[in-house]
Design a protein around this motif. Structure first.
Motif, PDB file in Angstrom:
ATOM      1  N   THR A  83      25.911  35.439  32.665  1.00  0.00           N
ATOM      2  CA  THR A  83      25.862  36.888  32.876  1.00  0.00           C
ATOM      3  C   THR A  83      26.270  37.186  34.318  1.00  0.00           C
ATOM      4  OG1 THR A  83      24.085  37.144  31.259  1.00  0.00           O
ATOM      5  CG2 THR A  83      24.372  38.915  32.863  1.00  0.00           C
ATOM      6  N   ASN A  84      27.306  38.007  34.452  1.00  0.00           N
ATOM      7  CA  ASN A  84      27.848  38.279  35.782  1.00  0.00           C
ATOM      8  C   ASN A  84      28.747  39.497  35.689  1.00  0.00           C
ATOM      9  OD1 ASN A  84      28.485  38.001  38.491  1.00  0.00           O
ATOM     10  ND2 ASN A  84      28.790  35.775  38.335  1.00  0.00           N
ATOM     11  N   THR A  85      29.288  39.906  36.814  1.00  0.00           N
ATOM     12  CA  THR A  85      30.228  41.023  36.839  1.00  0.00           C
ATOM     13  C   THR A  85      31.629  40.504  37.104  1.00  0.00           C
ATOM     14  OG1 THR A  85      29.796  41.371  39.191  1.00  0.00           O
ATOM     15  CG2 THR A  85      28.512  42.685  37.613  1.00  0.00           C
ATOM     16  N   VAL A  86      32.632  41.208  36.576  1.00  0.00           N
ATOM     17  CA  VAL A  86      34.028  40.813  36.734  1.00  0.00           C
ATOM     18  C   VAL A  86      34.489  41.215  38.121  1.00  0.00           C
ATOM     19  CG1 VAL A  86      36.366  41.092  35.857  1.00  0.00           C
ATOM     20  CG2 VAL A  86      34.439  41.078  34.273  1.00  0.00           C
ATOM     21  N   ALA A  87      34.964  40.226  38.897  1.00  0.00           N
ATOM     22  CA  ALA A  87      35.460  40.502  40.239  1.00  0.00           C
ATOM     23  C   ALA A  87      36.960  40.788  40.234  1.00  0.00           C
ATOM     24  CB  ALA A  87      35.156  39.321  41.156  1.00  0.00           C
ATOM     25  N   LYS A  88      37.737  40.008  39.452  1.00  0.00           N
ATOM     26  CA  LYS A  88      39.183  40.183  39.441  1.00  0.00           C
ATOM     27  C   LYS A  88      39.751  39.752  38.096  1.00  0.00           C
ATOM     28  CE  LYS A  88      43.282  39.324  42.280  1.00  0.00           C
ATOM     29  NZ  LYS A  88      43.840  38.624  43.463  1.00  0.00           N
ATOM     30  N   ILE A  89      40.764  40.469  37.634  1.00  0.00           N
ATOM     31  CA  ILE A  89      41.444  40.144  36.377  1.00  0.00           C
ATOM     32  C   ILE A  89      42.842  39.633  36.715  1.00  0.00           C
ATOM     33  CG2 ILE A  89      42.304  41.065  34.186  1.00  0.00           C
ATOM     34  CD1 ILE A  89      40.087  43.137  34.308  1.00  0.00           C
TER      35      ILE A  89
ATOM     36  N   GLY B 109      49.046  41.318  26.596  1.00  0.00           N
ATOM     37  CA  GLY B 109      50.249  40.757  25.994  1.00  0.00           C
ATOM     38  C   GLY B 109      50.949  39.708  26.813  1.00  0.00           C
ATOM     39  N   GLN B 110      50.332  39.203  27.871  1.00  0.00           N
ATOM     40  CA  GLN B 110      50.975  38.206  28.740  1.00  0.00           C
ATOM     41  C   GLN B 110      50.962  36.830  28.099  1.00  0.00           C
ATOM     42  OE1 GLN B 110      49.369  38.139  32.728  1.00  0.00           O
ATOM     43  NE2 GLN B 110      50.013  36.004  33.050  1.00  0.00           N
ATOM     44  N   GLU B 111      52.051  36.083  28.299  1.00  0.00           N
ATOM     45  CA  GLU B 111      52.107  34.698  27.857  1.00  0.00           C
ATOM     46  C   GLU B 111      51.384  33.827  28.879  1.00  0.00           C
ATOM     47  OE1 GLU B 111      53.356  33.601  25.045  1.00  0.00           O
ATOM     48  OE2 GLU B 111      54.149  35.542  24.403  1.00  0.00           O
ATOM     49  N   VAL B 112      50.463  33.000  28.422  1.00  0.00           N
ATOM     50  CA  VAL B 112      49.677  32.154  29.320  1.00  0.00           C
ATOM     51  C   VAL B 112      49.789  30.697  28.880  1.00  0.00           C
ATOM     52  CG1 VAL B 112      48.056  34.005  29.864  1.00  0.00           C
ATOM     53  CG2 VAL B 112      47.581  32.476  27.946  1.00  0.00           C
ATOM     54  N   LYS B 113      49.528  29.816  29.815  1.00  0.00           N
ATOM     55  CA  LYS B 113      49.502  28.375  29.569  1.00  0.00           C
ATOM     56  C   LYS B 113      48.059  27.876  29.666  1.00  0.00           C
ATOM     57  CE  LYS B 113      54.001  27.924  29.300  1.00  0.00           C
ATOM     58  NZ  LYS B 113      54.680  27.512  28.042  1.00  0.00           N
ATOM     59  N   ALA B 114      47.831  26.713  29.064  1.00  0.00           N
ATOM     60  CA  ALA B 114      46.495  26.119  29.143  1.00  0.00           C
ATOM     61  C   ALA B 114      46.149  25.841  30.598  1.00  0.00           C
ATOM     62  CB  ALA B 114      46.448  24.834  28.322  1.00  0.00           C
ATOM     63  N   GLY B 115      44.992  26.316  31.065  1.00  0.00           N
ATOM     64  CA  GLY B 115      44.553  26.128  32.442  1.00  0.00           C
ATOM     65  C   GLY B 115      44.828  27.309  33.342  1.00  0.00           C
TER      66      GLY B 115
ATOM     67  N   LEU C 220      44.398  30.773  35.153  1.00  0.00           N
ATOM     68  CA  LEU C 220      43.221  31.556  35.497  1.00  0.00           C
ATOM     69  C   LEU C 220      43.336  32.951  34.893  1.00  0.00           C
ATOM     70  CD1 LEU C 220      40.569  31.642  37.109  1.00  0.00           C
ATOM     71  CD2 LEU C 220      41.894  32.457  39.082  1.00  0.00           C
ATOM     72  N   LEU C 221      42.318  33.356  34.127  1.00  0.00           N
ATOM     73  CA  LEU C 221      42.321  34.657  33.451  1.00  0.00           C
ATOM     74  C   LEU C 221      41.432  35.669  34.167  1.00  0.00           C
ATOM     75  CD1 LEU C 221      42.008  33.440  29.737  1.00  0.00           C
ATOM     76  CD2 LEU C 221      44.094  33.888  31.046  1.00  0.00           C
TER      77      LEU C 221
ATOM     78  N   LEU D 297      29.199  27.042  39.222  1.00  0.00           N
ATOM     79  CA  LEU D 297      30.204  27.794  39.983  1.00  0.00           C
ATOM     80  C   LEU D 297      31.521  27.889  39.205  1.00  0.00           C
ATOM     81  CD1 LEU D 297      31.114  29.202  42.593  1.00  0.00           C
ATOM     82  CD2 LEU D 297      31.682  26.929  43.519  1.00  0.00           C
ATOM     83  N   SER D 298      31.856  26.833  38.449  1.00  0.00           N
ATOM     84  CA  SER D 298      33.113  26.851  37.690  1.00  0.00           C
ATOM     85  C   SER D 298      33.107  27.904  36.583  1.00  0.00           C
ATOM     86  CB  SER D 298      33.373  25.470  37.081  1.00  0.00           C
ATOM     87  OG  SER D 298      32.422  25.169  36.067  1.00  0.00           O
ATOM     88  N   PHE D 299      31.902  28.311  36.123  1.00  0.00           N
ATOM     89  CA  PHE D 299      31.830  29.339  35.089  1.00  0.00           C
ATOM     90  C   PHE D 299      32.308  30.696  35.593  1.00  0.00           C
ATOM     91  CE2 PHE D 299      28.110  26.883  33.001  1.00  0.00           C
ATOM     92  CZ  PHE D 299      29.013  26.028  32.413  1.00  0.00           C
ATOM     93  N   ASP D 300      32.393  30.852  36.911  1.00  0.00           N
ATOM     94  CA  ASP D 300      32.870  32.117  37.479  1.00  0.00           C
ATOM     95  C   ASP D 300      34.387  32.217  37.436  1.00  0.00           C
ATOM     96  OD1 ASP D 300      30.287  32.999  38.085  1.00  0.00           O
ATOM     97  OD2 ASP D 300      30.267  31.847  39.946  1.00  0.00           O
ATOM     98  N   SER D 301      35.049  31.121  37.154  1.00  0.00           N
ATOM     99  CA  SER D 301      36.517  31.128  37.004  1.00  0.00           C
ATOM    100  C   SER D 301      36.829  30.815  35.551  1.00  0.00           C
ATOM    101  CB  SER D 301      37.157  30.094  37.938  1.00  0.00           C
ATOM    102  OG  SER D 301      36.878  30.404  39.289  1.00  0.00           O
ATOM    103  N   ILE D 302      37.267  31.818  34.795  1.00  0.00           N
ATOM    104  CA  ILE D 302      37.524  31.669  33.362  1.00  0.00           C
ATOM    105  C   ILE D 302      39.010  31.406  33.159  1.00  0.00           C
ATOM    106  CG2 ILE D 302      37.358  32.770  31.108  1.00  0.00           C
ATOM    107  CD1 ILE D 302      35.083  34.456  32.175  1.00  0.00           C
TER     108      ILE D 302
END
Length: 429
Positions: A119-125, A130-136, A138-139, A203-208
């Motif tokens: 449970t946290n707040t979104v700092a940055k998107i 519709g963007q194409e993304v690769k595995a790994g 940062l979302l 800490l890694s859970f803060d970077s999705i």
């Protein structure tokens, strides 16, 4: 032979026997009353006809119907009149693909709903709709100030515990402390390191990040939105509501993409037989009403059980989607090449004639006379029938067979190409 064919054959036999019995009885009556017919005058005959007129009419109608029925099922070899105009084709051996048609649904090869672990707040998107993304990739980045501070604190404690352990080793060597003290120092160092690693994971859970390659859907959160672990994602939707249920974003793999469909139970042996040969089954998929573009692919898996409610088995195939024009959920038409019939004899389905005796085709001999040959339809698809009972090189009647009888003479109709060639063309102005 079906029950209907058996019933018709029995009815025909009874009708023929009845006609023969009636004929023999009429002959006997003629022999019996012929001497008396010479004594019958006009008035007597008229009186007899008027008295038994309905019986006489019934006998005449029955005899006429029996005669026509006999001629239909047992036609004479030769009939008066000219030859019948027909269209024929020469049968040749060729390989025929055995195709099974089905309807299915386009499904993704991989689809993931991105949800937070804490449970946290979104700092940055970092991702757009519709963007194409690769595995790994940062979302999202969540507010990591508290987790960063906790990690740095536990990391410092782990480093200090490690130094205390190294110092205790030196003191044990000089017999200043006991071995029990050294073991306690080692346990403290390991515990501190484990706590630091746990804080690092937190800490890694803060970077999705994206777990797969694919296309991002609609982003459901905004910077500052409160997100919670589980299925609830808080987001500002309007001026009165600030929360909604759903994922932060959905990543869908579109290339390659899969199609899932069902195959009837009767066709399962053909599928499994070809699957045992090691060759993957091929499919052709079309989407939409036009069906102009066809996508080719291979069968991935045939389900290990039959659905008893629909008497069918599920099949999944994978197709290429380089143009990204296919989306999960679309309705698809699938043509599955289940097998190939080697050296098969095929004719247009309209060339096959059905009567109470079964199926047959008309074959033209060297004297331009038609002869019927009983056949069996092995496979039929889109107006073409694979049959047995004829030989390669036979000339089979395709059109004009409705006026044919076995032994009747035929002549070939002029081809449309010849007619077009002989038709005069108007001069262009």
């Amino acid at each position: 032979m079906s029950k209907i064919e058996t019933f018709l054959n029995k009815l025909l036999i009874k009708l023929v026997n009845g006609i023969r019995t009636l004929k023999s009885r009429l002959c006997a009556l003629w022999q019996q009353f012929s001497p008396q017919l010479k004594k019958i005058d006009y008035l007597t005959a008229k009186t007899f006809i008027l008295k038994f007129r309905w019986r006489i009419l019934f006998v005449v109608v029955l005899a006429y119907a029996g005669l026509k029925t006999y001629e239909y099922f047992f036609p004479t070899a030769d009939k008066a009149g000219g030859p019948t105009t027909v269209t024929t084709m020469v049968v040749e051996k060729k390989d025929i693909p055995l195709i099974i048609e089905a309807t299915g649904t386009i499904v993704s090869n991989g689809i993931v709903d991105i949800r937070p672990m804490i449970t946290n707040t979104v700092a940055k998107i970092h991702v757009k709709d519709g963007q194409e993304v690769k595995a790994g990739d940062l979302l999202f980045t969540l507010d990591n100030r508290n987790d960063t501070a906790n990690y740095e604190k536990l990391k410092a404690l782990a480093e200090d515990a490690q130094k205390q352990y190294l110092r205790a080793k030196e003191l044990v060597a000089k017999n200043f402390i006991s071995k029990a003290g050294l073991e306690t120092s080692l346990a403290n160092a390991k515990s501190a390191q484990a706590a630091a690693r746990s804080a690092e994971v937190q800490l890694s859970f803060d970077s999705i990040r994206s777990p797969i390659d694919g296309r991002a859907g609609i982003v459901n959160v905004f910077p500052g939105s409160l997100v919670q672990a589980g299925n609830v994602v808080s987001t500002a939707t309007n001026s009165t509501a600030t929360s909604s249920v759903g994922s932060m974003v959905t990543i869908t793999q579109l290339n390659p993409i899969n199609v899932q469909f069902v195959v009837p139970e009767k066709d399962i042996p053909v599928l499994l037989e070809n699957q045992l040969d090691g060759e993957p089954l091929t499919v052709k998929v079309s989407v939409g009403d036009s069906g102009k573009k066809t996508y080719e692919g291979k069968v991935l898996v045939i389900d290990n059980q039959v659905d008893p409610s629909i008497a069918a088995v599920r099949v999944k195939a994978q197709i290429s989607n380089d143009s990204m024009t296919l989306l999960p959920g679309q309705f698809a038409r699938v043509s599955l090449v289940a097998n190939t019939l080697k050296d098969a004899l095929s004719v247009p389905s309209q060339a096959v004639v059905m009567n109470p005796k079964g199926l047959f085709v008309y074959v033209v001999d060297k004297d331009n006379k038609a002869a019927s040959k009983p056949v069996k339809v092995v496979y039929e698809y889109q107006g073409t029938s694979v049959i047995t009972g004829i030989e390669s090189g036979d000339k089979v009647v395709v059109e004009g067979k409705q006026n044919l009888r076995p032994g009747g003479k035929v002549r070939e109709a002029k081809s449309k190409a010849a007619d077009t060639k002989n038709t005069p063309v108007a001069d262009k102005k």
